[in-house]
Scaffold this active site. Structure first.
Site, mmCIF file in Angstrom:
data_model
loop_
_atom_site.group_PDB
_atom_site.id
_atom_site.type_symbol
_atom_site.label_atom_id
_atom_site.label_comp_id
_atom_site.label_asym_id
_atom_site.label_seq_id
_atom_site.Cartn_x
_atom_site.Cartn_y
_atom_site.Cartn_z
ATOM 1 N N ASP A 111 3.703 8.227 0.564
ATOM 2 C CA ASP A 111 3.326 8.986 -0.629
ATOM 3 C C ASP A 111 1.821 9.227 -0.639
ATOM 4 O O ASP A 111 1.058 8.489 -0.025
ATOM 5 C CB ASP A 111 3.677 8.200 -1.892
HETATM 6 N N1 URA Z 1 8.012 3.488 -0.244
HETATM 7 C C1 URA Z 1 7.387 4.139 -1.247
HETATM 8 O O1 URA Z 1 7.775 4.038 -2.403
HETATM 9 N N2 URA Z 1 6.337 4.912 -0.940
HETATM 10 C C2 URA Z 1 5.842 5.041 0.310
HETATM 11 O O2 URA Z 1 4.858 5.750 0.521
HETATM 12 C C3 URA Z 1 6.496 4.349 1.337
HETATM 13 C C4 URA Z 1 7.581 3.581 1.032
#
Ligand code: URA
Length: 242
Positions: A103
């Site tokens: 993310d």
């Molecule tokens: N899980 C998440 O919630 N976000 C990420 O970026 C990676 C794994």
């Protein structure tokens, strides 16, 4: 390919420094001094020289480990002009992909490669590649929350597979969890923690397939060593050679 990119990918200098070399008249294409920024070369046909020495693209694939910083997107182009991980590295080849996503607000290990076969296999659910995260969560998960996270949490796209979850410290306001999963669903760790009532405040991927970011600062990257590439390819069922 643009000449400055060709020079960067060949290991001569960064793209910005390559522009300086071009402007200084140090670069020849097919024998002609090239001082025009933005000119392109046909990689299979043109002969490029810097200071009289022939420059070639490296053979084989590129394997890069980035310490993804907070705030940049894992996408090639963002329609809103926001920074992307591809802006962080100026030597990337056109076919390079990120091996999975993080993310915008997640930091940590991100692999990038133009070895499409390897990327595909490392992401395939059957390979069960381990991703380990450190999550700072709101409040302190109790024993029941931890057991739920370990056994599997019901999410809107189905239950999660068993995970390793350790409480690494904290107080009643916030706690640090180490979570190791083998799936790669969208925002999975954030959704898992929210599902047990402890939303994530900060998330870092500390390892991917056993590779970590030690020695790097956010935004920095390095090439994998031949041993690391061999181990990854073996892990992916491809044999050691690239
Ligand atoms: N899980 C998440 O919630 N976000 C990420 O970026 C990676 C794994």
């Amino acid at each position: 390919m643009r000449l400055n990119r060709f020079l960067a990918r060949s290991g001569v200098a960064s793209r910005r420094k390559s522009d300086e070399l071009i402007l200084a008249g140090a670069v020849r294409v097919n024998g002609e001094v090239m001082v025009e920024l933005g000119c392109t070369v046909a990689v299979d046909e043109d002969r490029v020289e810097v200071g009289g020495r022939r420059v070639c693209l490296p053979a084989g694939f590129e394997y890069i480990l980035l310490y993804k910083p907070h705030g940049c997107l894992v996408t090639r182009h963002d329609t809103h002009g926001r920074p992307t991980v591809f802006d962080q590295i100026d030597v990337l080849r056109p076919g390079t992909v990120a091996v999975g996503r993080l993310d915008q607000d997640t930091t940590g290990v991100l692999l990038l490669t133009d070895d499409g076969d390897l990327a595909f296999r490392l992401l395939h659910p059957s390979r069960q590649v381990e991703k380990r995260y450190e999550a700072l969560v709101a409040g302190k998960p109790d024993a029941t929350d931890l057991i739920t996270l370990r056994k599997g949490v019901e999410l809107d796209d189905g239950p999660t597979a068993p995970a390793q979850v350790r409480l690494r410290g904290g107080d009643e306001h916030e706690a640090r969890l180490e979570i190791s999963i083998h799936e790669g669903r969208k925002r999975q760790v954030r959704r898992m923690c929210s599902a047990v009532g402890h939303p994530v405040k900060r998330l870092k991927r500390i390892t991917f397939a056993g590779l970590g970011v030690s020695g790097l600062k956010p935004g920095q990257w390095r090439r994998l060593t031949p041993e690391e590439v061999r181990a990854l390819r073996t892990r992916a069922g491809l044999g050691g050679g690239a």
